[in-house]
Write an enzyme that holds these catalytic residues in place. Sequence first.
Site, mmCIF file in Angstrom:
data_model
loop_
_atom_site.group_PDB
_atom_site.id
_atom_site.type_symbol
_atom_site.label_atom_id
_atom_site.label_comp_id
_atom_site.label_asym_id
_atom_site.label_seq_id
_atom_site.Cartn_x
_atom_site.Cartn_y
_atom_site.Cartn_z
ATOM 1 N N LYS A 1 71.854 69.958 45.622
ATOM 2 C CA LYS A 1 70.793 70.752 45.606
ATOM 3 C C LYS A 1 70.420 71.428 44.244
ATOM 4 O O LYS A 1 71.220 72.177 43.934
ATOM 5 C CB LYS A 1 70.874 71.781 46.829
ATOM 6 C CG LYS A 1 69.648 72.886 46.841
ATOM 7 C CD LYS A 1 69.893 73.975 47.949
ATOM 8 C CE LYS A 1 68.809 74.778 48.061
ATOM 9 N NZ LYS A 1 68.663 75.749 49.278
ATOM 10 N N LYS B 1 68.330 67.112 47.158
ATOM 11 C CA LYS B 1 67.181 67.980 47.408
ATOM 12 C C LYS B 1 66.812 68.585 46.029
ATOM 13 O O LYS B 1 67.475 69.025 45.262
ATOM 14 C CB LYS B 1 67.492 69.386 48.478
ATOM 15 C CG LYS B 1 66.394 70.240 48.628
ATOM 16 C CD LYS B 1 67.141 71.144 49.621
ATOM 17 C CE LYS B 1 65.981 72.505 49.751
ATOM 18 N NZ LYS B 1 66.498 73.420 50.354
HETATM 19 C C1 PBG Z 1 67.881 78.409 50.986
HETATM 20 C C2 PBG Z 1 66.812 77.303 51.302
HETATM 21 C C3 PBG Z 1 65.791 76.767 50.323
HETATM 22 C C4 PBG Z 1 65.228 75.607 51.178
HETATM 23 C C5 PBG Z 1 66.122 75.403 52.073
HETATM 24 N N1 PBG Z 1 67.251 76.202 52.287
HETATM 25 C C6 PBG Z 1 65.345 77.336 49.179
HETATM 26 C C7 PBG Z 1 66.009 77.871 48.200
HETATM 27 O O1 PBG Z 1 66.975 77.598 47.997
HETATM 28 O O2 PBG Z 1 65.864 78.951 47.605
HETATM 29 C C8 PBG Z 1 64.142 75.100 50.414
HETATM 30 C C9 PBG Z 1 63.438 73.944 51.371
HETATM 31 C C10 PBG Z 1 61.934 73.882 51.036
HETATM 32 O O3 PBG Z 1 61.315 74.399 50.104
HETATM 33 O O4 PBG Z 1 61.328 73.252 51.806
HETATM 34 N N2 PBG Z 1 69.064 78.351 51.333
#
Ligand code: PBG
Length: 328
Positions: A196, A254
């Site tokens: 991520k 991601k």
């Molecule tokens: C946070 C989380 C995020 C997303 C999923 N879980 C955002 C972040 O890390 O700030 C993003 C998903 C998206 O942008 O569709 N745990």
Amino acid sequence: MYPLQRNRRLKTNEAIRSLVRETTITPNDFIVPMFVVEGKNVKEEIASMPNYFRYSLDYLEKEVKTLYKLGLKAILLFVKVPENLKDNSGSEALNPDGLMQRAIKTVKNACPEMLVMTDVALDPYSSYGHDGIVYEGRILNDETNAVLAEMSLSHAQSGADFVAPSDMMDGRIFEIRSLLEDEGFHNTGIMSYSAKYASAFYGPFRDALDSAPKDIQDIPKDKKTYQIDPANRTDAIKKTLLDIEEGADIVMVKPGLCYLDIVRELKDRVTTPIAVYQVSGEYAMLKAAAEKGWLDHDNVMLEQTLAIKRAGANLIASYFAKDVVKLL
Ligand code: PBG
């Protein structure tokens, strides 16, 4: 060599094109992210995500049945937590009657066959908008893991099929797996957000849950001490391999489109199924361009989905899931 080889022969008509087509899209490819809010009769459109909604539990129930009828078999739940329930350690996340716990039960009651995956991270519950506990300007790792493991157990006890830790702390998969095993939840799976990135594409999601890092003095304004630097490959590979060792059943890359090189590299390297999260910013970009009449929404959407799958994704978490399966 020409004319012995002519690539155009296999493109002559749709019949031959479909016979040699390597990638196909089916409803089995998708996980549908869903945003849940308190209240009754609530279906609120998210400003930066046109045609995507936050649902109260009654609407969630209806929507899940609709999705299942369309052939979609998995959802990923996120909750919007009321501001007054937020604190630094995310204690509301462990409330057995919390919104997430009720949402899991609601879905499992309404549609037992639907696979329920749950987001595990502190940010929706955090008064600072961070995925972990904040202390003296830093995000604590091991203390956060303890909460994430309890949170996962609580989701499993409520009926979740998979927990999906999106926090990026080190060692959390091991801590979660260990607690689930100790408590007898051998069949509760873990889909780890393993690769991520610290991406600027999460903006609309943070609007949806009101979960952006807060602009408070001495609190980090971004997530760069735990999410991966977009400039790097090796950290994504290393972290994913570690998460598999620690017990992840499914790993994830991601965002999606900007990181398909990582997807392919992992696909060539691991036997664990790979999910891709096509994130909120990717959704918002296409919706905005289509609204302006600059892009053909459906064809770009299908092309993007194919590209993610062709790169090696076994599963795609996508806000487009419903739109795509309606076209199939
Ligand atoms: C946070 C989380 C995020 C997303 C999923 N879980 C955002 C972040 O890390 O700030 C993003 C998903 C998206 O942008 O569709 N745990």
